[in-house]
Write an enzyme that holds these catalytic residues in place. Structure first.
Site, PDB file in Angstrom:
ATOM      1  N   LEU A   1       0.833  -1.218   0.000  1.00 29.57           N
ATOM      2  CA  LEU A   1       0.000   0.000   0.000  1.00 29.57           C
ATOM      3  C   LEU A   1       0.861   1.260   0.000  1.00 29.57           C
ATOM      4  O   LEU A   1       0.336   2.364  -0.121  1.00 29.57           O
ATOM      5  CB  LEU A   1      -0.898   0.023   1.237  1.00 29.57           C
ATOM      6  CG  LEU A   1      -2.126  -0.889   1.231  1.00 29.57           C
ATOM      7  CD1 LEU A   1      -2.836  -0.802   2.576  1.00 29.57           C
ATOM      8  CD2 LEU A   1      -3.086  -0.505   0.115  1.00 29.57           C
TER       9      LEU A   1
ATOM     10  N   TYR B   1      -4.407  -4.930   9.610  1.00 23.96           N
ATOM     11  CA  TYR B   1      -5.305  -3.882   9.119  1.00 23.96           C
ATOM     12  C   TYR B   1      -6.190  -4.348   7.966  1.00 23.96           C
ATOM     13  O   TYR B   1      -6.938  -3.558   7.398  1.00 23.96           O
ATOM     14  CB  TYR B   1      -4.518  -2.633   8.698  1.00 23.96           C
ATOM     15  CG  TYR B   1      -3.425  -2.901   7.703  1.00 23.96           C
ATOM     16  CD1 TYR B   1      -3.695  -3.009   6.347  1.00 23.96           C
ATOM     17  CD2 TYR B   1      -2.113  -3.055   8.133  1.00 23.96           C
ATOM     18  CE1 TYR B   1      -2.683  -3.271   5.437  1.00 23.96           C
ATOM     19  CE2 TYR B   1      -1.096  -3.317   7.238  1.00 23.96           C
ATOM     20  CZ  TYR B   1      -1.393  -3.421   5.896  1.00 23.96           C
ATOM     21  OH  TYR B   1      -0.398  -3.681   4.993  1.00 23.96           O
TER      22      TYR B   1
ATOM     23  N   GLY C   1       2.932 -11.829  20.243  1.00 27.45           N
ATOM     24  CA  GLY C   1       3.701 -11.918  18.995  1.00 27.45           C
ATOM     25  C   GLY C   1       5.139 -11.513  19.242  1.00 27.45           C
ATOM     26  O   GLY C   1       5.429 -10.728  20.173  1.00 27.45           O
ATOM     27  N   ALA C   2       6.041 -12.063  18.451  1.00 30.22           N
ATOM     28  CA  ALA C   2       7.468 -11.755  18.639  1.00 30.22           C
ATOM     29  C   ALA C   2       8.202 -11.745  17.308  1.00 30.22           C
ATOM     30  O   ALA C   2       9.417 -11.948  17.259  1.00 30.22           O
ATOM     31  CB  ALA C   2       8.086 -12.766  19.595  1.00 30.22           C
ATOM     32  N   GLY C   3       7.468 -11.496  16.208  1.00 28.10           N
ATOM     33  CA  GLY C   3       8.095 -11.384  14.893  1.00 28.10           C
ATOM     34  C   GLY C   3       8.649  -9.981  14.673  1.00 28.10           C
ATOM     35  O   GLY C   3       8.816  -9.200  15.624  1.00 28.10           O
TER      36      GLY C   3
ATOM     37  N   PRO D   1       8.043 -19.789  22.434  1.00 30.64           N
ATOM     38  CA  PRO D   1       8.556 -19.037  23.590  1.00 30.64           C
ATOM     39  C   PRO D   1       9.970 -18.486  23.391  1.00 30.64           C
ATOM     40  O   PRO D   1      10.280 -17.398  23.884  1.00 30.64           O
ATOM     41  CB  PRO D   1       8.536 -20.071  24.722  1.00 30.64           C
ATOM     42  CG  PRO D   1       7.708 -21.205  24.251  1.00 30.64           C
ATOM     43  CD  PRO D   1       7.659 -21.174  22.769  1.00 30.64           C
TER      44      PRO D   1
ATOM     45  N   LYS E   1      14.888  -6.165   4.971  1.00 30.80           N
ATOM     46  CA  LYS E   1      15.106  -5.246   6.100  1.00 30.80           C
ATOM     47  C   LYS E   1      16.448  -5.480   6.805  1.00 30.80           C
ATOM     48  O   LYS E   1      17.127  -4.521   7.170  1.00 30.80           O
ATOM     49  CB  LYS E   1      13.948  -5.362   7.098  1.00 30.80           C
ATOM     50  CG  LYS E   1      12.637  -4.791   6.538  1.00 30.80           C
ATOM     51  CD  LYS E   1      11.531  -4.842   7.558  1.00 30.80           C
ATOM     52  CE  LYS E   1      10.347  -4.017   7.065  1.00 30.80           C
ATOM     53  NZ  LYS E   1       9.316  -3.837   8.094  1.00 30.80           N
TER      54      LYS E   1
ATOM     55  N   ASP F   1       8.549   1.723  12.000  1.00 31.42           N
ATOM     56  CA  ASP F   1       7.322   0.952  12.282  1.00 31.42           C
ATOM     57  C   ASP F   1       6.854   1.135  13.731  1.00 31.42           C
ATOM     58  O   ASP F   1       5.681   1.414  13.980  1.00 31.42           O
ATOM     59  CB  ASP F   1       7.558  -0.545  12.017  1.00 31.42           C
ATOM     60  CG  ASP F   1       7.461  -0.888  10.537  1.00 31.42           C
ATOM     61  OD1 ASP F   1       6.707  -0.207   9.815  1.00 31.42           O
ATOM     62  OD2 ASP F   1       8.134  -1.838  10.113  1.00 31.42           O
TER      63      ASP F   1
HETATM   64  P1  NAP Z   1       6.371 -12.327  11.320  1.00 31.29           P
HETATM   65  O1  NAP Z   1       7.730 -11.785  11.556  1.00 31.29           O
HETATM   66  O2  NAP Z   1       6.175 -13.447  10.356  1.00 31.29           O
HETATM   67  O3  NAP Z   1       5.799 -12.796  12.758  1.00 31.29           O
HETATM   68  C1  NAP Z   1       4.550 -13.436  12.849  1.00 31.29           C
HETATM   69  C2  NAP Z   1       4.141 -13.542  14.311  1.00 31.29           C
HETATM   70  O4  NAP Z   1       2.818 -14.095  14.359  1.00 31.29           O
HETATM   71  C3  NAP Z   1       5.037 -14.475  15.133  1.00 31.29           C
HETATM   72  O5  NAP Z   1       5.057 -14.014  16.465  1.00 31.29           O
HETATM   73  C4  NAP Z   1       4.280 -15.805  15.023  1.00 31.29           C
HETATM   74  O6  NAP Z   1       4.551 -16.684  16.076  1.00 31.29           O
HETATM   75  C5  NAP Z   1       2.860 -15.309  15.125  1.00 31.29           C
HETATM   76  N1  NAP Z   1       1.906 -16.250  14.536  1.00 31.29           N
HETATM   77  C6  NAP Z   1       1.719 -16.527  13.231  1.00 31.29           C
HETATM   78  N2  NAP Z   1       0.727 -17.426  13.078  1.00 31.29           N
HETATM   79  C7  NAP Z   1       0.298 -17.747  14.332  1.00 31.29           C
HETATM   80  C8  NAP Z   1      -0.708 -18.621  14.840  1.00 31.29           C
HETATM   81  N3  NAP Z   1      -1.463 -19.336  14.021  1.00 31.29           N
HETATM   82  N4  NAP Z   1      -0.899 -18.658  16.172  1.00 31.29           N
HETATM   83  C9  NAP Z   1      -0.137 -17.918  17.015  1.00 31.29           C
HETATM   84  N5  NAP Z   1       0.829 -17.052  16.595  1.00 31.29           N
HETATM   85  C10 NAP Z   1       1.047 -16.985  15.265  1.00 31.29           C
HETATM   86  O7  NAP Z   1       5.361 -11.184  10.853  1.00 31.29           O
HETATM   87  P2  NAP Z   1       5.423  -9.633  11.211  1.00 31.29           P
HETATM   88  O8  NAP Z   1       6.159  -8.918  10.155  1.00 31.29           O
HETATM   89  O9  NAP Z   1       5.866  -9.496  12.622  1.00 31.29           O
HETATM   90  O10 NAP Z   1       3.894  -9.218  11.062  1.00 31.29           O
HETATM   91  C11 NAP Z   1       2.931  -9.580  12.031  1.00 31.29           C
HETATM   92  C12 NAP Z   1       1.587  -8.928  11.664  1.00 31.29           C
HETATM   93  O11 NAP Z   1       1.714  -7.512  11.751  1.00 31.29           O
HETATM   94  C13 NAP Z   1       1.132  -9.226  10.228  1.00 31.29           C
HETATM   95  O12 NAP Z   1      -0.263  -9.393  10.241  1.00 31.29           O
HETATM   96  C14 NAP Z   1       1.496  -7.967   9.468  1.00 31.29           C
HETATM   97  O13 NAP Z   1       0.641  -7.729   8.361  1.00 31.29           O
HETATM   98  C15 NAP Z   1       1.237  -6.918  10.550  1.00 31.29           C
HETATM   99  N6  NAP Z   1       2.014  -5.699  10.326  1.00 31.29           N
HETATM  100  C16 NAP Z   1       1.323  -4.539  10.348  1.00 31.29           C
HETATM  101  C17 NAP Z   1       1.990  -3.352  10.196  1.00 31.29           C
HETATM  102  C18 NAP Z   1       1.212  -2.072  10.235  1.00 31.29           C
HETATM  103  O14 NAP Z   1       1.757  -1.043   9.816  1.00 31.29           O
HETATM  104  N7  NAP Z   1      -0.020  -2.093  10.743  1.00 31.29           N
HETATM  105  C19 NAP Z   1       3.390  -3.357  10.001  1.00 31.29           C
HETATM  106  C20 NAP Z   1       4.072  -4.562  10.001  1.00 31.29           C
HETATM  107  C21 NAP Z   1       3.361  -5.740  10.167  1.00 31.29           C
HETATM  108  P3  NAP Z   1       5.791 -17.711  15.995  1.00 31.29           P
HETATM  109  O15 NAP Z   1       7.006 -16.922  16.385  1.00 31.29           O
HETATM  110  O16 NAP Z   1       5.441 -18.764  16.966  1.00 31.29           O
HETATM  111  O17 NAP Z   1       5.840 -18.206  14.566  1.00 31.29           O
END
Ligand code: NAP
Length: 272
Positions: free
Chosen positions: A16, A212, A126-128, A153, A66, A102
């Site tokens: 976007l 979002y 969450g911890a990504g 964990p 990144k 971010d």
């Molecule tokens: P990421 O690095 O892939 O991390 C994904 C996270 O979600 C990890 O903590 C993962 O846990 C957890 N997860 C995934 N599937 C799961 C499930 N079924 N049950 C429990 N936990 C689960 O992704 P990210 O970049 O951090 O993004 C996370 C979210 O934030 C996405 O939806 C992304 O679109 C959104 N986001 C939004 C913005 C914004 O500006 N609003 C910016 C960036 C990201 P594990 O560690 O156990 O795999």
């Protein structure tokens, strides 16, 4: 001469960023434009070379670049250095500076909703990559206690190690928090599942979602039903982009976040 900014990523087609940034450039009447550039994994450093050669004014950086961009720029801002992750590149003289906007964008979206992070207790689920940027920014903004809960964990432990105010959490921390954040990808698109039992949420809390699309996730609806105030994920997307514009154009740049949000909403609606 028109200046170019661009987002690099792979894939980048659904970003976007072009919609949001072009809307803000148009509203401000500045002579900048914005492109989406597909850059294959492994080519982040070459993309920075292209930025230097072509005189591109600024970059937004998405996955999977990144980390590689953080390693390849000349200098990092404190958040990007802590996270080893860059979502924004700008010029300082002839040097390229990497930033991470971010987390600060998330804190700005809370501020826009009238929520002050200073002194707050926050539970982050969450911890990504997104969670890590949020945890870092919450600490910089004065949160006194950040608990991190995650399906895996070990990743919660690693994210909590970003700042002394963060610790790996347990499920009861959610009920004790002032602010509860879903920073997982749970609830995205047609996934109607929830990041935790919503009965842990209650009146008096602020509940945020980084997801979002959809704008009103099941998590936010469930929180509102239990009397919590909700903050959607589009605010973070808009405010991290607004911070990027101020980095590229200067602190006094006119950046209309309402215009950016309206453009993002229109694009999300047209995509269905
Ligand atoms: P990421 O690095 O892939 O991390 C994904 C996270 O979600 C990890 O903590 C993962 O846990 C957890 N997860 C995934 N599937 C799961 C499930 N079924 N049950 C429990 N936990 C689960 O992704 P990210 O970049 O951090 O993004 C996370 C979210 O934030 C996405 O939806 C992304 O679109 C959104 N986001 C939004 C913005 C914004 O500006 N609003 C910016 C960036 C990201 P594990 O560690 O156990 O795999």
């Amino acid at each position: 001469m028109t200046r170019l900014a661009a987002v690099i990523g792979s894939p980048v087609a659904h970003s976007l960023s072009p919609v949001i940034h072009r809307a803000a450039f148009d509203a401000a009447g500045v002579d900048w434009t914005y492109a989406a550039l597909e850059v294959a994994p492994g080519n982040a450093s070459a993309a920075l070379d292209a930025m230097r050669t072509l005189g591109i004014g600024g970059l937004s950086v998405t996955m999977p670049h990144k980390d590689a961009v953080a390693a390849a720029v000349d200098r990092l801002d404190p958040a990007a250095r802590a996270l080893h992750s860059v979502n924004t590149v700008s010029w300082e003289g002839d040097q390229l500076v990497g930033w991470s906007t971010d987390g600060a964008g998330f804190v700005a979206s809370l501020a826009e909703a009238g929520v002050d992070v200073d002194g707050a207790k926050v539970a982050v689920i969450g911890a990504g990559g997104a969670a890590r940027s949020v945890i870092d920014a919450l600490a910089r903004a004065g949160a006194v206690d950040v608990t991190v809960l995650n399906r895996t964990p070990e990743k919660a432990e690693s994210a909590a190690a970003l700042t002394p105010v963060a610790t790996p959490g347990i499920i009861s921390d959610i009920g004790r928090a002032d602010i509860v954040v879903n920073a997982t990808s749970v609830g995205m698109g047609t996934d109607g599942s929830l990041p935790c039992d919503p009965d842990l949420l209650h009146d008096g809390q602020v509940v945020a979602d980084l997801v979002y699309h959809p704008l009103e996730t099941r998590w936010l609806s469930a929180a509102a039903e239990r009397g919590a105030r909700t903050v959607d994920g589009l605010g973070m997307l808009v405010h991290q982009a607004a911070l990027q514009q101020r980095i590229w154009l200067g602190d006094d740049a006119v950046v209309d976040t309402a215009v950016m949000r309206a453009a993002a909403l229109a694009a999300l609606t047209s995509r269905g």
